[in-house]
Design a protein around this motif. Structure first.
Motif, PDB file in Angstrom:
ATOM      1  N   ALA A 177      21.209 105.213  78.760  1.00 14.32           N
ATOM      2  CA  ALA A 177      21.215 104.610  80.098  1.00 14.32           C
ATOM      3  C   ALA A 177      19.934 103.824  80.373  1.00 14.32           C
ATOM      4  N   ARG A 178      18.791 104.365  79.987  1.00 21.43           N
ATOM      5  CA  ARG A 178      17.517 103.666  80.227  1.00 21.43           C
ATOM      6  C   ARG A 178      17.463 102.336  79.476  1.00 21.43           C
ATOM      7  N   GLU A 179      17.858 102.358  78.204  1.00 19.55           N
ATOM      8  CA  GLU A 179      17.825 101.130  77.399  1.00 19.55           C
ATOM      9  C   GLU A 179      18.813 100.100  77.932  1.00 19.55           C
ATOM     10  N   PHE A 180      20.009 100.550  78.350  1.00 20.90           N
ATOM     11  CA  PHE A 180      20.997  99.627  78.893  1.00 20.90           C
ATOM     12  C   PHE A 180      20.451  98.946  80.151  1.00 20.90           C
ATOM     13  N   ILE A 181      19.879  99.732  81.053  1.00 21.33           N
ATOM     14  CA  ILE A 181      19.343  99.165  82.292  1.00 21.33           C
ATOM     15  C   ILE A 181      18.171  98.232  81.996  1.00 21.33           C
ATOM     16  N   ARG A 182      17.340  98.589  81.023  1.00 21.56           N
ATOM     17  CA  ARG A 182      16.220  97.711  80.664  1.00 21.56           C
ATOM     18  C   ARG A 182      16.735  96.363  80.184  1.00 21.56           C
ATOM     19  N   ARG A 183      17.736  96.383  79.286  1.00 25.57           N
ATOM     20  CA  ARG A 183      18.301  95.120  78.780  1.00 25.57           C
ATOM     21  C   ARG A 183      19.021  94.357  79.880  1.00 25.57           C
ATOM     22  N   PHE A 184      19.709  95.076  80.752  1.00 25.76           N
ATOM     23  CA  PHE A 184      20.420  94.436  81.862  1.00 25.76           C
ATOM     24  C   PHE A 184      19.435  93.703  82.768  1.00 25.76           C
ATOM     25  N   LEU A 185      18.329  94.351  83.111  1.00 31.52           N
ATOM     26  CA  LEU A 185      17.366  93.755  84.032  1.00 31.52           C
ATOM     27  C   LEU A 185      16.623  92.569  83.425  1.00 31.52           C
ATOM     28  N   LEU A 186      16.647  92.438  82.103  1.00 39.27           N
ATOM     29  CA  LEU A 186      16.044  91.258  81.485  1.00 39.27           C
ATOM     30  C   LEU A 186      16.780  89.977  81.884  1.00 39.27           C
TER      31      LEU A 186
ATOM     32  N   LEU B 134      19.180  81.752  74.031  1.00 33.78           N
ATOM     33  CA  LEU B 134      19.045  81.482  75.455  1.00 33.78           C
ATOM     34  C   LEU B 134      20.268  80.787  76.032  1.00 33.78           C
ATOM     35  N   SER B 135      20.928  79.966  75.239  1.00 33.96           N
ATOM     36  CA  SER B 135      22.076  79.218  75.757  1.00 33.96           C
ATOM     37  C   SER B 135      23.221  80.132  76.153  1.00 33.96           C
ATOM     38  N   ARG B 136      23.294  81.298  75.582  1.00 37.00           N
ATOM     39  CA  ARG B 136      24.381  82.218  75.932  1.00 37.00           C
ATOM     40  C   ARG B 136      24.213  82.789  77.331  1.00 37.00           C
ATOM     41  N   TYR B 137      23.013  82.754  77.880  1.00 35.31           N
ATOM     42  CA  TYR B 137      22.740  83.398  79.156  1.00 35.31           C
ATOM     43  C   TYR B 137      22.489  82.417  80.295  1.00 35.31           C
ATOM     44  N   THR B 138      22.611  81.131  80.066  1.00 32.82           N
ATOM     45  CA  THR B 138      22.318  80.177  81.132  1.00 32.82           C
ATOM     46  C   THR B 138      23.413  80.124  82.177  1.00 32.82           C
ATOM     47  N   HIS B 139      24.639  80.468  81.843  1.00 30.78           N
ATOM     48  CA  HIS B 139      25.739  80.383  82.789  1.00 30.78           C
ATOM     49  C   HIS B 139      26.222  81.746  83.258  1.00 30.78           C
ATOM     50  N   ARG B 140      25.715  82.810  82.707  1.00 27.91           N
ATOM     51  CA  ARG B 140      26.115  84.153  83.120  1.00 27.91           C
ATOM     52  C   ARG B 140      24.854  84.987  83.300  1.00 27.91           C
ATOM     53  N   VAL B 141      24.939  85.930  84.189  1.00 22.46           N
ATOM     54  CA  VAL B 141      23.826  86.853  84.354  1.00 22.46           C
ATOM     55  C   VAL B 141      24.325  88.229  83.955  1.00 22.46           C
ATOM     56  N   ALA B 142      23.617  88.866  83.054  1.00 22.82           N
ATOM     57  CA  ALA B 142      23.851  90.241  82.618  1.00 22.82           C
ATOM     58  C   ALA B 142      25.198  90.404  81.925  1.00 22.82           C
ATOM     59  N   ILE B 143      26.094  91.232  82.441  1.00 23.75           N
ATOM     60  CA  ILE B 143      27.321  91.591  81.729  1.00 23.75           C
ATOM     61  C   ILE B 143      28.470  91.690  82.726  1.00 23.75           C
ATOM     62  N   SER B 144      29.648  91.286  82.304  1.00 24.31           N
ATOM     63  CA  SER B 144      30.806  91.362  83.196  1.00 24.31           C
ATOM     64  C   SER B 144      31.418  92.754  83.139  1.00 24.31           C
ATOM     65  N   ASN B 145      32.116  93.124  84.198  1.00 23.89           N
ATOM     66  CA  ASN B 145      32.708  94.451  84.289  1.00 23.89           C
ATOM     67  C   ASN B 145      33.739  94.713  83.203  1.00 23.89           C
ATOM     68  N   ARG B 146      34.457  93.673  82.779  1.00 23.23           N
ATOM     69  CA  ARG B 146      35.507  93.893  81.784  1.00 23.23           C
ATOM     70  C   ARG B 146      34.948  94.251  80.420  1.00 23.23           C
ATOM     71  N   ARG B 147      33.679  93.979  80.188  1.00 18.55           N
ATOM     72  CA  ARG B 147      33.079  94.334  78.902  1.00 18.55           C
ATOM     73  C   ARG B 147      32.562  95.763  78.874  1.00 18.55           C
ATOM     74  N   LEU B 148      32.427  96.404  80.035  1.00 18.29           N
ATOM     75  CA  LEU B 148      31.990  97.787  80.088  1.00 18.29           C
ATOM     76  C   LEU B 148      33.153  98.702  79.721  1.00 18.29           C
ATOM     77  N   ILE B 149      32.907  99.620  78.787  1.00 23.29           N
ATOM     78  CA  ILE B 149      33.971 100.513  78.321  1.00 23.29           C
ATOM     79  C   ILE B 149      33.822 101.899  78.930  1.00 23.29           C
ATOM     80  N   ALA B 150      32.636 102.486  78.818  1.00 22.08           N
ATOM     81  CA  ALA B 150      32.433 103.842  79.328  1.00 22.08           C
ATOM     82  C   ALA B 150      30.975 104.041  79.688  1.00 22.08           C
TER      83      ALA B 150
END
Length: 150
Positions: free
Chosen positions: A49-58, A5-21
């Motif tokens: 795509a479905r799994e990525f969006i599901r994890r993102f929305l968490l 949980l501590s990894r997600y307290t200061h960021r929400v979801a994923i930054s654009n620079r981590r997206l590759i394709a």
């Protein structure tokens, strides 16, 4: 659980620079394996795509909730007043105000480390921002061309 949980307290979801394709095969992104140190720490994962969006929305907060970093002693909106009040309650003297630096523009600064080649003092001639070109360019030496006609 707390480490996760501590990894997600200061960021929400994923930054654009981590997206590759993102294509029909799914979404590829970089992720950090905290159990590994060194260059192998960053890994690539591809999810549908479905799994990525599901994890993102968490990680997206519901309406009306705020991220933790927006509250507390060091919250940006009232940081100055909060720190001053904390110092007052703890009876700690405020930090001394830094004196303005008296920098002469034409006098080069002397660095405390000696030159690695000759051991002499190194002088800063110019400091320029990352990604910019230096303003000072030495004039190129003229090439002497000799033609031997013998």
């Amino acid at each position: 659980m707390l480490r996760y949980l501590s990894r997600y307290t200061h960021r929400v979801a994923i930054s654009n620079r981590r997206l590759i394709a993102a294509d029909d095969g799914g979404v590829s992104f970089r992720w950090k394996d905290y159990r590994i140190d060194g260059p192998g720490r960053w890994k690539t994962m591809t999810l549908g795509a479905r799994e990525f969006i599901r994890r993102f929305l968490l990680h997206v907060l519901p309406k009306g909730f705020h991220r933790i970093r927006h509250y507390g002693l060091f919250a940006n909106g009232n940081r100055t007043e909060s720190v001053a009040r904390a110092r007052e309650l703890l009876a700690v003297a405020p930090p001394p105000k830094p004196e303005p630096a008296k920098a002469a523009a034409d006098v080069p600064r002397v660095l405390p480390t000696p030159c690695p080649c000759c051991g002499g003092r190194m002088h800063v001639i110019e400091v320029f921002a990352r990604g910019t070109q230096p303003r000072y360019r030495p004039t190129p030496m003229r090439a002497v061309i000799r033609i031997d006609t013998s």
